[in-house]
Design an enzyme around this catalytic site. Structure first.
Site, PDB file in Angstrom:
ATOM      1  CE  LYS A 210      -3.525   2.218   2.839  1.00  0.00           C
ATOM      2  NZ  LYS A 210      -4.381   2.112   4.019  1.00  0.00           N
ATOM      3  CD  GLU A 216       9.346  -6.112   7.008  1.00  0.00           C
ATOM      4  OE1 GLU A 216       9.146  -4.997   6.471  1.00  0.00           O
ATOM      5  OE2 GLU A 216       9.015  -6.374   8.175  1.00  0.00           O
ATOM      6  N   GLY A 271      -4.900  -1.998   5.369  1.00  0.00           N
ATOM      7  CA  GLY A 271      -4.101  -3.135   4.899  1.00  0.00           C
ATOM      8  C   GLY A 271      -4.769  -4.474   5.140  1.00  0.00           C
ATOM      9  NE  ARG A 272      -6.353  -4.219  11.348  1.00  0.00           N
ATOM     10  CZ  ARG A 272      -5.700  -3.071  11.456  1.00  0.00           C
ATOM     11  NH1 ARG A 272      -4.600  -2.879  10.777  1.00  0.00           N
ATOM     12  NH2 ARG A 272      -6.153  -2.104  12.225  1.00  0.00           N
ATOM     13  CD  GLU A 357      -1.822  -4.845  12.131  1.00  0.00           C
ATOM     14  OE1 GLU A 357      -0.590  -4.902  12.266  1.00  0.00           O
ATOM     15  OE2 GLU A 357      -2.370  -4.970  11.028  1.00  0.00           O
ATOM     16  CG  HIS A 388      -4.509 -35.930  16.954  1.00  0.00           C
ATOM     17  ND1 HIS A 388      -4.565 -37.259  17.293  1.00  0.00           N
ATOM     18  CD2 HIS A 388      -5.554 -35.722  16.109  1.00  0.00           C
ATOM     19  CE1 HIS A 388      -5.583 -37.830  16.673  1.00  0.00           C
ATOM     20  NE2 HIS A 388      -6.201 -36.920  15.949  1.00  0.00           N
ATOM     21  CE  LYS A 516       6.093  -1.065  10.467  1.00  0.00           C
ATOM     22  NZ  LYS A 516       5.247  -0.299   9.550  1.00  0.00           N
TER      23      LYS A 516
HETATM   24  C1  G6Q Z   1      -2.436  -3.947   8.098  1.00  0.00           C
HETATM   25  C2  G6Q Z   1      -1.182  -3.369   8.527  1.00  0.00           C
HETATM   26  C3  G6Q Z   1       0.056  -4.030   7.996  1.00  0.00           C
HETATM   27  C4  G6Q Z   1       0.387  -3.704   6.543  1.00  0.00           C
HETATM   28  C5  G6Q Z   1       1.822  -4.157   6.250  1.00  0.00           C
HETATM   29  C6  G6Q Z   1       2.227  -3.946   4.829  1.00  0.00           C
HETATM   30  O1  G6Q Z   1      -3.518  -3.518   8.372  1.00  0.00           O
HETATM   31  O2  G6Q Z   1      -1.201  -2.013   8.282  1.00  0.00           O
HETATM   32  O3  G6Q Z   1       0.003  -5.426   8.134  1.00  0.00           O
HETATM   33  O4  G6Q Z   1      -0.516  -4.292   5.689  1.00  0.00           O
HETATM   34  O5  G6Q Z   1       2.698  -3.491   7.105  1.00  0.00           O
HETATM   35  O6  G6Q Z   1       2.132  -2.606   4.483  1.00  0.00           O
HETATM   36  P1  G6Q Z   1       2.269  -2.156   2.995  1.00  0.00           P
HETATM   37  O7  G6Q Z   1       1.150  -2.729   2.225  1.00  0.00           O
HETATM   38  O8  G6Q Z   1       2.233  -0.655   3.020  1.00  0.00           O
HETATM   39  O9  G6Q Z   1       3.586  -2.678   2.500  1.00  0.00           O
END
Ligand code: G6Q
Length: 555
Positions: A210, A216, A271-272, A357, A388, A516
């Site tokens: 996003k 990463e 994001g989520r 989150e 199990h 972070k």
């Molecule tokens: C979700 C969070 C988080 C996010 C990641 C990736 O709600 O904000 O999990 O999706 O940190 O972020 P980017 O899509 O910006 O790389």
């Protein structure tokens, strides 16, 4: 919103909890033949049986009253109406617009977002069509022919990974000729292991971020580009093998991906909550655009139900209220999600992010410390595997762990009646948790097995099950894209309702920032590019940095 814990309804629920000291579900089922019917709800082929919960009609009445007092309905309408309910980020929350199958406009700051949503869906459809039919070709190095794409690698993390990865696994029977892979971790082994069996000539990378600033993702994307260029020997290959999904066009361009190969979305998609947007591109490539649209349609079914159904017959609201009942009145800190469907193996991990989150918050929407326990710990594994492993604690441990059992009536592949075996376990576990086994029952059983009095006495306490352990049962006909859409949206709205009840903002995530920030400072110290100023770290962290930085230098 005034403090809910001060409301007479909250107080009445505390009294109701006390009444439960003398109640057992076993007795309530015996007394009320209609209990299962009374406490079940159906949405098309999706059944929620919540009768094995620690509730009676008056419990539910109080819980629903609480939801009304908390203003759940008006906050829900504000969310669907595009109001900026994500206060700390000043954003609307409109993942529901992404799957709006009606022709109702959705306004943000007076402008309808739907034309933009449809435009991106149209572009995704055209691209997916080209890739899946082999019209989209990879780069052709000198002397070699261009090949069609066979493998898609999504590079993204968190919200840009968990949803699509979970959905692709869940929808495997709908997969076509394209394989989908997911690389999220900055641990280099994740990318290396994934690329090991892939051919650059037929691999397409989706860089999904996003913000397009996530460390990463950018590192993995750069390494993937190097891998591609080592094979192609020509930077032109990037345009044929890299597409981006992002809201940050400038950064996508800077990375070297042609903005024509970028699929956008908007700041009002968290994001989520983003798998319904272009972040769902790997799902669409894997199952095809029609099936992806079915997934959206399933979520829309749940949105319509959530908007229109009265609170007492509203699936997400009921799940939320039951969760709150255990969380706040029974001190249950967690809940387990137990899909009896191997292809939902990543569903608990997906829900972990969605729930923890969103509602793992310690201050109210207006910044005051919360007075009650908020978001629970979520965990789970597919059944029967979990049986199990950790079910022991759920049956006989000292903690109350409400569980959601999830299964399909029909399997995509029945093998020698194995699906019936799976279902028998799916039914037996909630029954066992509800009924338990009394000392008298254990005694009879052991005596029948021929054990003597002394042996019975020694074994008996170990073999008693208290029962009265709450579960929800979610049952659907078959795991289709539409069903999956409904299921995900059900939990999304459940989490939203709980956030409304606890008065926390489900749509920000400031808690992920501090680590972070510190990692940024530690990295140059680890690599030797900088030295920490004295006292910058505690003694434990400083010693660990010294050990690891020596290891990095000698490796
Ligand atoms: C979700 C969070 C988080 C996010 C990641 C990736 O709600 O904000 O999990 O999706 O940190 O972020 P980017 O899509 O910006 O790389």
């Amino acid at each position: 919103m005034s403090d809910l814990t001060l409301s007479p309804t909250w107080h009445a629920l505390k009294e109701e909890r006390k009444a439960w000291k003398a109640l057992h579900l076993r007795t309530l089922f015996a007394r009320d033949r209609k209990r299962a019917e009374r406490f079940s709800l159906q949405l098309d082929d999706l059944l929620l049986d919540y009768s094995k919960n620690l509730i009676r009609p008056q419990t539910l009445k109080l819980l629903v009253k609480l939801a009304r007092e908390a203003g759940v309905e008006s906050l829900r309408d504000a969310m669907f109406g595009g109001e900026k309910i994500n206060l700390t980020e000043g954003r609307a929350v409109l993942h529901t617009a992404l799957r709006n199958r009606s022709d109702r406009p959705v306004l943000v700051d007076g402008a309808d977002v739907m034309p933009g949503v449809r435009e991106v869906l149209g572009r995704m459809g055209a691209f997916v069509g080209k890739v899946r039919t082999g019209k989209w070709k990879g780069f052709a190095p000198r002397g070699q022919g261009a090949k069609a794409i066979t493998d898609v690698v999504n590079i993204g993390i968190g919200g840009s990974d968990l949803g699509p990865a979970m959905a692709c696994l869940a929808l495997r029977p709908y997969g076509g000729n394209i394989r989908a892979h997911f690389v999220s971790n900055v641990d280099p082994s994740h990318l290396v292991d994934t690329l090991e069996d892939l051919n650059p000539a037929t691999t397409l990378f989706i860089v999904a971020s996003k913000t397009f600033t996530t460390q990463e993702t950018l590192l993995n994307a750069q390494a993937a580009r190097t891998w591609l260029l080592d094979w192609a020997g020509d930077a032109k290959a990037v345009a044929r093998h890299f597409v981006a999904v992002s809201t940050n066009e400038a950064a996508v361009g800077e990375f070297g991906i042609d903005p024509a190969n970028m699929f956008g979305f908007w700041d009002w998609v968290g994001g989520r909550y983003s798998l319904w947007s272009a972040i769902g591109l790997p799902i669409a490539l894997y199952v095809g655009m029609d099936a992806f649209e079915e997934l959206l349609a399933g979520a829309f079914d749940m949105d319509e139900h959530f908007r229109a159904a009265p609170l007492e017959a509203n699936m997400p609201v009921l799940l939320a209220l039951l969760g709150l009942w255990y969380n706040n009145f029974w001190d249950a800190d967690s809940y387990a999600v137990l899909p009896y469907e191997q292809r939902l193996a990543r569903f608990p991990a997906y829900l972990q992010q969605l729930d923890m989150e969103s509602n793992g918050k310690g201050v109210t929407r207006d910044g005051r410390p919360v007075k009650v326990s908020t978001g629970p710990i979520v965990f789970g594994e597919p059944g029967t595997n979990g049986q199990h492993a950790f079910y022991q604690l759920i049956h006989q441990g000292t903690k109350l762990i409400p569980c959601d059992f999830i299964a399909a009536a029909e399997s995509h592949n029945d093998l020698n009646g194995q699906h019936a075996v799976l279902l028998s376990n799916f039914l037996a576990q909630p029954e066992a948790l509800m009924r338990g086994k009394t000392a008298a029952e254990v005694e009879t059983e052991l005596a029948m097995a021929g054990l003597g009095k002394r042996e019975i006495k020694a074994l008996l306490p170990h073999k008693v099950f208290p029962g009265n352990r709450p579960t929800n049962t979610l049952l659907y006909r078959r795991l289709t894209p539409r069903t999956l859409g409904r299921l995900i949206a059900l939990y999304e709205h459940k989490v939203f309702v709980q956030s409304a009840l606890w008065n926390v903002n489900a749509y920000d995530q400031w808690g992920v920032e501090l680590g972070k920030q510190l990692a940024k400072a530690i990295l140059p110290e680890l690599t030797g590019a900088a030295t920490a100023r004295p006292g910058a770290h505690d003694a434990s962290t400083a010693a660990l940095i010294a050990t690891l930085s020596a290891a990095l230098r000698s490796s």
